[in-house]
Design a protein around this motif. Sequence first.
Motif, PDB file in Angstrom:
ATOM      1  N   ALA A  14      51.389 -86.832  -9.201  1.00 19.20           N
ATOM      2  CA  ALA A  14      50.392 -86.927 -10.266  1.00 19.20           C
ATOM      3  C   ALA A  14      50.284 -88.381 -10.705  1.00 19.20           C
ATOM      4  O   ALA A  14      51.299 -89.071 -10.846  1.00 19.20           O
ATOM      5  CB  ALA A  14      50.767 -86.046 -11.453  1.00 19.20           C
ATOM      6  N   ARG A  16      47.388 -91.225 -12.952  1.00 14.57           N
ATOM      7  CA  ARG A  16      46.108 -91.543 -13.592  1.00 14.57           C
ATOM      8  C   ARG A  16      45.504 -92.749 -12.894  1.00 14.57           C
ATOM      9  O   ARG A  16      46.220 -93.668 -12.480  1.00 14.57           O
ATOM     10  CB  ARG A  16      46.329 -91.847 -15.067  1.00 14.57           C
ATOM     11  CG  ARG A  16      46.677 -90.623 -15.844  1.00 14.57           C
ATOM     12  CD  ARG A  16      46.958 -90.872 -17.287  1.00 14.57           C
ATOM     13  NE  ARG A  16      46.365 -92.099 -17.800  1.00 14.57           N
ATOM     14  CZ  ARG A  16      46.588 -92.579 -19.001  1.00 14.57           C
ATOM     15  NH1 ARG A  16      47.392 -91.964 -19.828  1.00 14.57           N
ATOM     16  NH2 ARG A  16      46.016 -93.690 -19.398  1.00 14.57           N
ATOM     17  N   ARG A  73      42.703 -88.123 -13.845  1.00 14.56           N
ATOM     18  CA  ARG A  73      44.039 -87.812 -13.338  1.00 14.56           C
ATOM     19  C   ARG A  73      43.916 -87.010 -12.046  1.00 14.56           C
ATOM     20  O   ARG A  73      43.131 -86.078 -11.953  1.00 14.56           O
ATOM     21  CB  ARG A  73      44.821 -87.003 -14.360  1.00 14.56           C
ATOM     22  CG  ARG A  73      46.268 -86.723 -13.920  1.00 14.56           C
ATOM     23  CD  ARG A  73      46.999 -85.820 -14.880  1.00 14.56           C
ATOM     24  NE  ARG A  73      46.430 -84.480 -14.770  1.00 14.56           N
ATOM     25  CZ  ARG A  73      46.332 -83.625 -15.781  1.00 14.56           C
ATOM     26  NH1 ARG A  73      46.746 -83.965 -16.979  1.00 14.56           N
ATOM     27  NH2 ARG A  73      45.825 -82.427 -15.595  1.00 14.56           N
ATOM     28  N   THR A  75      46.241 -84.729  -9.438  1.00 12.67           N
ATOM     29  CA  THR A  75      47.500 -84.027  -9.220  1.00 12.67           C
ATOM     30  C   THR A  75      47.414 -83.323  -7.875  1.00 12.67           C
ATOM     31  O   THR A  75      46.451 -82.608  -7.611  1.00 12.67           O
ATOM     32  CB  THR A  75      47.764 -82.987 -10.331  1.00 12.67           C
ATOM     33  OG1 THR A  75      47.728 -83.643 -11.603  1.00 12.67           O
ATOM     34  CG2 THR A  75      49.110 -82.308 -10.138  1.00 12.67           C
TER      35      THR A  75
END
Length: 144
Positions: A14, A16, A73, A75
Amino acid sequence: MRATAVPARVGRFAMRFSSTPRGARLARRLTGNRLETWDIPYDSTAHDDIVLIVAELAANAVRHGRVPGRDFRLTLTVVGPSVRVEVSDARSEREPVTSAPSGHCDSGRGLLMVAALSARWGWGPRDDGPGKTVWAEYQLPHCV
């Protein structure tokens, strides 16, 4: 004939990224790198398909989900034969368009491609703040 065993893959990534074309490119490149570490090799169909899904969802987050000063973001989660891609942006009022574009429109085909490549996909409210999360699940073939 013996059944081919699916490698036991488990992993999560994950991060950003800035809501810019550069951020979307970086998300795509880091996805490729992460897939390689999860034994989904470069130049395999699965690798190329998943990177394309990330590219489309990240581009949509930058183009349609951008709020100045807010990141998106990415993931990635792999569990056994399934890879889940989630891209969260900061705009909740702009829902993903799920119908085919009409006329000679040069845009609007990205989610159709995501739908074609993934086993299933969808979207919902972002769980960690304002915005939405678009997700896709990819089923790995047994021979990867």
